[in-house]
Design an enzyme around this catalytic site. Structure first.
Site, short mmCIF file in Angstrom:
data_model
loop_
_atom_site.label_atom_id
_atom_site.label_comp_id
_atom_site.label_asym_id
_atom_site.label_seq_id
_atom_site.Cartn_x
_atom_site.Cartn_y
_atom_site.Cartn_z
N ASP A 183 -18.65 1.98 13.85
CA ASP A 183 -18.23 3.39 13.88
C ASP A 183 -18.08 3.98 12.48
O ASP A 183 -17.64 5.11 12.31
CB ASP A 183 -16.93 3.57 14.69
CG ASP A 183 -15.73 2.91 14.04
OD1 ASP A 183 -15.91 2.24 12.99
OD2 ASP A 183 -14.61 3.06 14.56
N ASP A 238 -12.05 -1.97 9.87
CA ASP A 238 -11.08 -2.27 10.93
C ASP A 238 -10.56 -3.70 10.78
O ASP A 238 -11.03 -4.46 9.93
CB ASP A 238 -11.71 -2.03 12.32
CG ASP A 238 -13.08 -2.67 12.44
OD1 ASP A 238 -13.23 -3.81 11.98
OD2 ASP A 238 -14.02 -2.01 12.96
N ASP A 240 2.13 -2.77 4.19
CA ASP A 240 2.56 -1.58 3.46
C ASP A 240 3.70 -0.95 4.25
O ASP A 240 3.59 -0.75 5.47
CB ASP A 240 1.39 -0.59 3.36
CG ASP A 240 1.37 0.15 2.04
OD1 ASP A 240 2.41 0.70 1.67
OD2 ASP A 240 0.31 0.17 1.40
N ASP A 286 5.89 1.75 -0.26
CA ASP A 286 5.32 3.01 -0.74
C ASP A 286 6.41 3.92 -1.31
O ASP A 286 7.43 4.16 -0.65
CB ASP A 286 4.63 3.71 0.45
CG ASP A 286 3.77 4.87 0.02
OD1 ASP A 286 2.83 4.64 -0.76
OD2 ASP A 286 4.05 6.00 0.46
N GLU A 338 6.68 0.38 -5.04
CA GLU A 338 5.91 1.32 -5.85
C GLU A 338 6.88 2.25 -6.56
O GLU A 338 7.70 2.90 -5.90
CB GLU A 338 4.95 2.12 -4.97
CG GLU A 338 3.94 2.88 -5.79
CD GLU A 338 3.24 3.99 -5.03
OE1 GLU A 338 2.16 4.41 -5.46
OE2 GLU A 338 3.78 4.46 -4.01
N HIS A 395 -5.90 1.74 -4.63
CA HIS A 395 -6.56 2.78 -3.84
C HIS A 395 -6.25 4.20 -4.33
O HIS A 395 -6.79 5.16 -3.79
CB HIS A 395 -6.13 2.64 -2.38
CG HIS A 395 -4.66 2.91 -2.21
ND1 HIS A 395 -3.69 2.07 -2.72
CD2 HIS A 395 -4.00 3.93 -1.62
CE1 HIS A 395 -2.50 2.58 -2.44
NE2 HIS A 395 -2.65 3.70 -1.78
N ASP A 396 -5.36 4.34 -5.32
CA ASP A 396 -5.02 5.67 -5.85
C ASP A 396 -5.62 5.93 -7.22
O ASP A 396 -5.42 7.01 -7.79
CB ASP A 396 -3.49 5.79 -6.01
CG ASP A 396 -2.74 5.85 -4.70
OD1 ASP A 396 -3.34 6.25 -3.68
OD2 ASP A 396 -1.55 5.49 -4.70
O1 TEU Z 1 1.31 7.03 -3.87
C1 TEU Z 1 2.38 7.44 -4.66
C2 TEU Z 1 2.19 8.52 -5.57
O2 TEU Z 1 3.13 8.96 -6.19
C3 TEU Z 1 0.89 9.20 -5.66
O3 TEU Z 1 1.17 10.48 -6.13
C4 TEU Z 1 0.00 8.58 -6.60
O4 TEU Z 1 0.60 8.56 -7.87
C5 TEU Z 1 -1.20 9.47 -6.54
O5 TEU Z 1 -1.91 9.07 -5.42
C6 TEU Z 1 -2.03 9.38 -7.74
O6 TEU Z 1 -2.88 10.46 -7.69
C7 TEU Z 1 1.59 6.45 -2.63
C8 TEU Z 1 0.34 5.89 -2.00
O7 TEU Z 1 -0.12 4.80 -2.77
C9 TEU Z 1 -0.65 6.98 -1.84
O8 TEU Z 1 -1.88 6.53 -1.37
C10 TEU Z 1 -0.05 7.97 -0.89
O9 TEU Z 1 -0.87 9.10 -0.80
C11 TEU Z 1 1.34 8.42 -1.32
O10 TEU Z 1 2.18 7.35 -1.74
C12 TEU Z 1 2.06 9.07 -0.16
O11 TEU Z 1 2.40 8.12 0.80
#
Ligand code: TEU
Length: 567
Positions: free
Chosen positions: A24, A28, A97, A198, A255, A333-334
């Site tokens: 899809d 997953d 998470d 988080d 975090e 991932h951010d």
């Molecule tokens: O991110 C925390 C956060 O403060 C974000 O602003 C991060 O610094 C930003 O993505 C950078 O551009 C956590 C998670 O890792 C993120 O994926 C989520 O979107 C966020 O919390 C809200 O849950």
């Protein structure tokens, strides 16, 4: 103090982009199961799974609508149970998470809360009446605009530090904390091995919710001083530790946006710290404007400087030393891809990815490898904003182009460097169609460089980035000095070379890293004495008996020596 979670190497999976088992186009849990051998082969100990709970996916699962259910597109609870036991069978531990600063607005707690001012769950979230017909204060949301959303049903605003579909929970309320602890216990009873928490340092807000200081143009201001490391944070986390975590042998990583080393010592010290380690952000914020012109922030393109990077890491290494514990990461991932940001994703991609890996595995702390990093995956450059999926990126594009009138081409250049989607394109397993990630249409485009950069091409190649990660992880396992040794900076002012020693009992290691494409000469400071230097690992061929006194380094060269003394 020796602990399993200090010695572990963690691998982060972003499930949506890891492996799609049913065509899809969306990764997953059965897909993760199919690829566990890759993790075993790599040699990691722990997997951190980004959120897999039921969610409307406004923020890819960081908006949870049911904490006790698996997201439909990822599978079922039976799939989860199968995955957990398959991981345990292979000696892998699982970190979930924990997203409890906020829920989704589609969570039943919020639906009840918003239904009326008399709802028993009304104050499970943070509601305030309008001020002068507008939001109750001037705080901005991390994803743009005001941090408040008006809800016509009851004529009040609710707080959302992230998207409007992520209302903040009210941690002042004991029932909220109890509900979170019960939910954590539910997962721990299933046998999971810990949590990545988080934005956990944002759960305690200054109860007066005062206006933020005005530091930028526009109506909405960053209010972190009133909700990051708030007044009751340590109390809440200590309670969570007492009520839940202390009953299990698990690991936790919080975090911690804008954390200082003082905060980290408070939260991770071995005597009373409620958490094991934090993700600090100082090294993710190096691209700031050094002219003092106030042009900092994620969306401003500036270069980073090695002296700043060294100074940040030296402080974290030294300050936490015996007083806490570091987590080590260069991507997640951010963030943009590490090799594109701190290395060179062009001609020196392979060497620079290996050099960065050497750095990650030779500092004191627990290393976190983000999926794809182990094969040197790079940033992506989609031509059109239509190809992007991340809510933060899309909001920013709209704001910069529509409201501030910036040239879309200029905004796209920023997105190419900074967007979170750089890290979210599918894992590159093969050179074939769908990169071996999917047989269908992927939810986000695949980086065209998967034809060259993929797991299959690297698996049996001893010179590959993947093979090098494997060697580093094994080296760390065999050498406790890499985990526990004390960090001491050498040549702190050098603008190209990063070098340090690690000391543990009577052992010493020497690490030499060239962070650029130049060929600087490394000169060993006199105080570092040895009789014989044994090369443990290097990313380029080295004469084994060449002592590291004066070495002309090649671009992005990395070497680790054990220094032996005969006295
Ligand atoms: O991110 C925390 C956060 O403060 C974000 O602003 C991060 O610094 C930003 O993505 C950078 O551009 C956590 C998670 O890792 C993120 O994926 C989520 O979107 C966020 O919390 C809200 O849950």
């Amino acid at each position: 103090m020796q602990r399993w979670w200090k010695e572990a190497v963690v691998y982060q999976i972003y499930p949506q982009s890891f492996m799609d088992s049913d065509g899809d186009g969306i990764g997953d849990l059965p897909g993760v199961l199919e690829r566990l051998d890759h993790l075993v082969d790599l040699g990691v100990d722990v997997v951190w799974l980004s959120p897999v709970y039921q969610s409307p996916n406004d923020d890819n699962g960081y908006d949870v609508s049911d904490y006790r259910r698996i997201m439909d597109r990822f599978g079922t609870m039976a799939d989860f149970d199968r995955l957990l036991s398959a991981m345990h069978d292979r000696g892998l531990k699982l970190l979930m998470d924990l997203v409890v600063n906020h829920t989704s607005d589609e969570h039943k707690w919020f639906e009840e809360s918003r239904s009326s001012k008399q709802s028993p769950r009304r104050d499970w979230y943070i509601w305030r009446p309008p001020r002068d017909g507008g939001p109750p204060n001037n705080w901005s949301s991390f994803f743009g605009g005001s941090a408040w959303e008006f809800d016509p049903a009851t004529g009040e605003y609710y707080l959302h530090l992230f998207s409007r579909k992520q209302p903040d929970l009210n941690w002042e309320k004991p029932e909220v904390r109890r509900a979170v602890y019960d939910m954590m216990t539910f997962w721990l009873e299933k046998g999971i091995d810990g949590f990545r928490m988080d934005v956990i340092t944002m759960i305690s807000k200054d109860p007066g919710l005062p206006d933020a200081e005005v530091t930028s143009d526009g109506p909405w201001q960053f209010g972190g001083e009133h909700f990051i490391h708030g007044p009751r944070l340590n109390e809440f986390l200590s309670e969570m530790n007492r009520e839940v975590l202390s009953k299990y042998d698990v690991m936790t990583v919080g975090e911690a946006v804008m954390a200082t080393t003082e905060h980290a010592i408070e939260l991770t010290n071995p005597e009373s710290g409620p958490l094991n380690m934090l993700f600090q952000f100082e090294h993710m914020d190096l691209e700031r404007d050094r002219s003092g012109g106030g042009g900092g922030g994620k969306w401003h393109l500036h270069d980073w400087h090695l002296e700043d990077f060294k100074e940040v890491m030296r402080r974290w290494q030294e300050d936490l030393g015996e007083n806490g514990w570091n987590s080590l990461y260069l991507s997640n991932h951010d963030q943009p891809r590490a090799v594109s940001r701190f290395g060179d994703d062009g001609v020196h991609r392979v060497e620079s990815a290996k050099m960065l890996a050497t750095f990650l595995h030779t500092l004191q702390g627990t290393p976190y490898v983000y999926q794809g990093e182990e094969i040197g995956m790079t940033n992506v450059r989609f031509d059109s904003i239509e190809d992007y999926r991340d809510i933060e990126t899309l909001n920013m594009f709209r704001e910069f182009v529509d409201e501030r009138g910036m040239d879309p081409a200029e905004v796209m250049a920023i997105i190419h460097a900074r967007s979170r989607d750089n890290a979210r394109t599918p894992m590159q397993w093969t050179a074939g169609p769908g990169a071996g990630f999917t047989t269908g249409t992927p939810w986000i485009g695949i980086n065209p460089n998967h034809v060259d950069i993929n797991v299959e091409a690297q698996r049996n190649d001893p010179e590959s980035v993947l093979a090098y990660y494997r060697r580093l992880i094994r080296l760390r396992r065999k050498n406790p000095i890499l985990v526990y040794g004390r960090y001491r900076a050498l040549l702190p002012e050098h603008e190209e070379i990063w070098s340090y020693t690690r000391d543990y009992a009577d052992e010493r290691l020497l690490v030499i890293l060239n962070f650029g494409d130049g060929t600087p000469v490394f000169t060993l400071p006199d105080e570092v004495r040895f009789d014989r230097a044994e090369l443990l690992i290097a990313n380029l061929p080295v004469e084994a008996d060449e002592p590291p006194h004066h070495v002309r380094l090649r671009p992005y060269e990395a070497r680790v020596y054990r220094l032996h003394r005969s006295d």
